[in-house]
Design a protein around this motif. Structure first.
Motif, PDB file in Angstrom:
ATOM      1  N   UNK A 197       1.085  -0.757  -0.029  1.00 59.46           N
ATOM      2  CA  UNK A 197      -0.147   0.373   0.014  1.00 59.46           C
ATOM      3  C   UNK A 197       1.233   0.982  -0.094  1.00 59.46           C
ATOM      4  N   UNK A 198       0.808   2.087  -0.764  1.00 63.59           N
ATOM      5  CA  UNK A 198       0.835   3.236  -0.743  1.00 63.59           C
ATOM      6  C   UNK A 198      -0.192   4.558  -1.246  1.00 63.59           C
ATOM      7  N   UNK A 199       0.306   5.854  -1.380  1.00 59.72           N
ATOM      8  CA  UNK A 199       0.265   6.464  -1.588  1.00 59.72           C
ATOM      9  C   UNK A 199       0.826   7.764  -3.056  1.00 59.72           C
ATOM     10  N   UNK A 200       0.130   8.030  -3.463  1.00 63.98           N
ATOM     11  CA  UNK A 200       0.014   8.464  -4.899  1.00 63.98           C
ATOM     12  C   UNK A 200      -0.219   9.276  -5.278  1.00 63.98           C
ATOM     13  N   UNK A 201       0.782  10.475  -6.257  1.00 62.81           N
ATOM     14  CA  UNK A 201       0.676  11.473  -6.283  1.00 62.81           C
ATOM     15  C   UNK A 201       0.481  11.646  -7.556  1.00 62.81           C
ATOM     16  N   UNK A 202      -0.378  11.862  -8.704  1.00 66.25           N
ATOM     17  CA  UNK A 202      -0.603  10.999  -9.960  1.00 66.25           C
ATOM     18  C   UNK A 202      -1.459  12.766 -11.119  1.00 66.25           C
ATOM     19  N   UNK A 203      -0.622  13.136 -12.014  1.00 60.62           N
ATOM     20  CA  UNK A 203      -1.867  14.237 -12.281  1.00 60.62           C
ATOM     21  C   UNK A 203      -2.980  13.400 -14.221  1.00 60.62           C
ATOM     22  N   UNK A 204      -3.370  13.871 -13.248  1.00 59.38           N
ATOM     23  CA  UNK A 204      -4.888  13.642 -14.152  1.00 59.38           C
ATOM     24  C   UNK A 204      -5.324  13.403 -15.769  1.00 59.38           C
ATOM     25  N   UNK A 205      -3.609  12.505 -16.438  1.00 61.56           N
ATOM     26  CA  UNK A 205      -4.155  12.371 -17.878  1.00 61.56           C
ATOM     27  C   UNK A 205      -5.005  11.372 -18.573  1.00 61.56           C
ATOM     28  N   UNK A 206      -4.862  11.562 -19.700  1.00 66.83           N
ATOM     29  CA  UNK A 206      -5.887  10.302 -19.815  1.00 66.83           C
ATOM     30  C   UNK A 206      -5.252   9.290 -19.420  1.00 66.83           C
ATOM     31  N   UNK A 207      -6.331   8.204 -19.233  1.00 73.45           N
ATOM     32  CA  UNK A 207      -5.884   6.920 -19.455  1.00 73.45           C
ATOM     33  C   UNK A 207      -5.514   5.676 -20.142  1.00 73.45           C
ATOM     34  N   UNK A 208      -4.441   5.082 -19.556  1.00 66.60           N
ATOM     35  CA  UNK A 208      -4.172   5.012 -18.127  1.00 66.60           C
ATOM     36  C   UNK A 208      -2.747   5.959 -17.920  1.00 66.60           C
ATOM     37  N   UNK A 209      -2.932   6.549 -16.306  1.00 71.07           N
ATOM     38  CA  UNK A 209      -2.488   7.715 -16.151  1.00 71.07           C
ATOM     39  C   UNK A 209      -0.792   7.271 -15.755  1.00 71.07           C
ATOM     40  N   UNK A 210      -0.104   7.685 -15.465  1.00 73.63           N
ATOM     41  CA  UNK A 210       1.260   7.537 -15.287  1.00 73.63           C
ATOM     42  C   UNK A 210       1.446   7.990 -13.518  1.00 73.63           C
TER      43      UNK A 210
END
Length: 158
Positions: free
Chosen positions: A115-128
């Motif tokens: 389990x981890x916390x991820x900050x991810x740019x809301x780009x089109x799927x799939x996100x990176x």
């Protein structure tokens, strides 16, 4: 002529060494600071908590050569929750891309199956999901207190 080239060469070497040393300076990773930074960013972001699974054999090993390109993206699967005003309540189950980012010859890393916390740019799927050497986008095994603080931040109480 050779006497003039020597100081130029030495200056170039020292400049590269200074640039490399500066590139490796990171502030201590802090999910609350990252939340504040993405809240102020013009782009949209997701704050996700859950399990990322991928083949760890695809992670780069050791130090990379200076000037080498980024490691190849890694196909992964995320299963978890997204942060909302009510906390980590929004199901987020999706294929994602894990991109290992590098500075100088040091690269970030990630772990599969925790389990981890991820900050991810809301780009089109799939996100990176980006694993940087300074560890500002992925926070393994955060405490419940950290998750509660992020919920408070989402509600405007940071």
């Amino acid at each position: 002529m050779p006497s003039m080239m020597h100081p130029i060469w030495l200056t170039a070497v020292l400049a590269c060494a200074a640039e490399q040393a500066q590139a490796l300076r990171c502030v201590a990773p802090d999910p609350l600071r990252t939340f504040s930074e993405i809240a102020a960013a013009p782009e949209d972001y997701y704050v996700l908590y859950g399990e990322l699974t991928f083949d760890e054999a695809e992670l780069p090993e050791g130090l990379r050569a200076m000037g080498a390109g980024l490691p190849a993206p890694i196909a992964a699967q995320f299963r978890g929750k997204g942060l909302t005003q009510a906390g980590f309540t929004s199901d987020y189950i999706s294929p994602v891309t894990l991109q290992i980012d590098c500075m100088a010859n040091y690269c970030g890393t990630a772990q599969s199956g925790i389990d981890a916390l991820y900050f991810v740019r809301a780009d089109p799927t799939p996100v990176t999901m980006v694993a940087s050497p300074c560890r500002e986008w992925i926070f393994p095994e955060p405490t419940q207190a950290v998750l509660d603080q992020l919920t408070a931040c989402m509600q405007g109480g940071c």
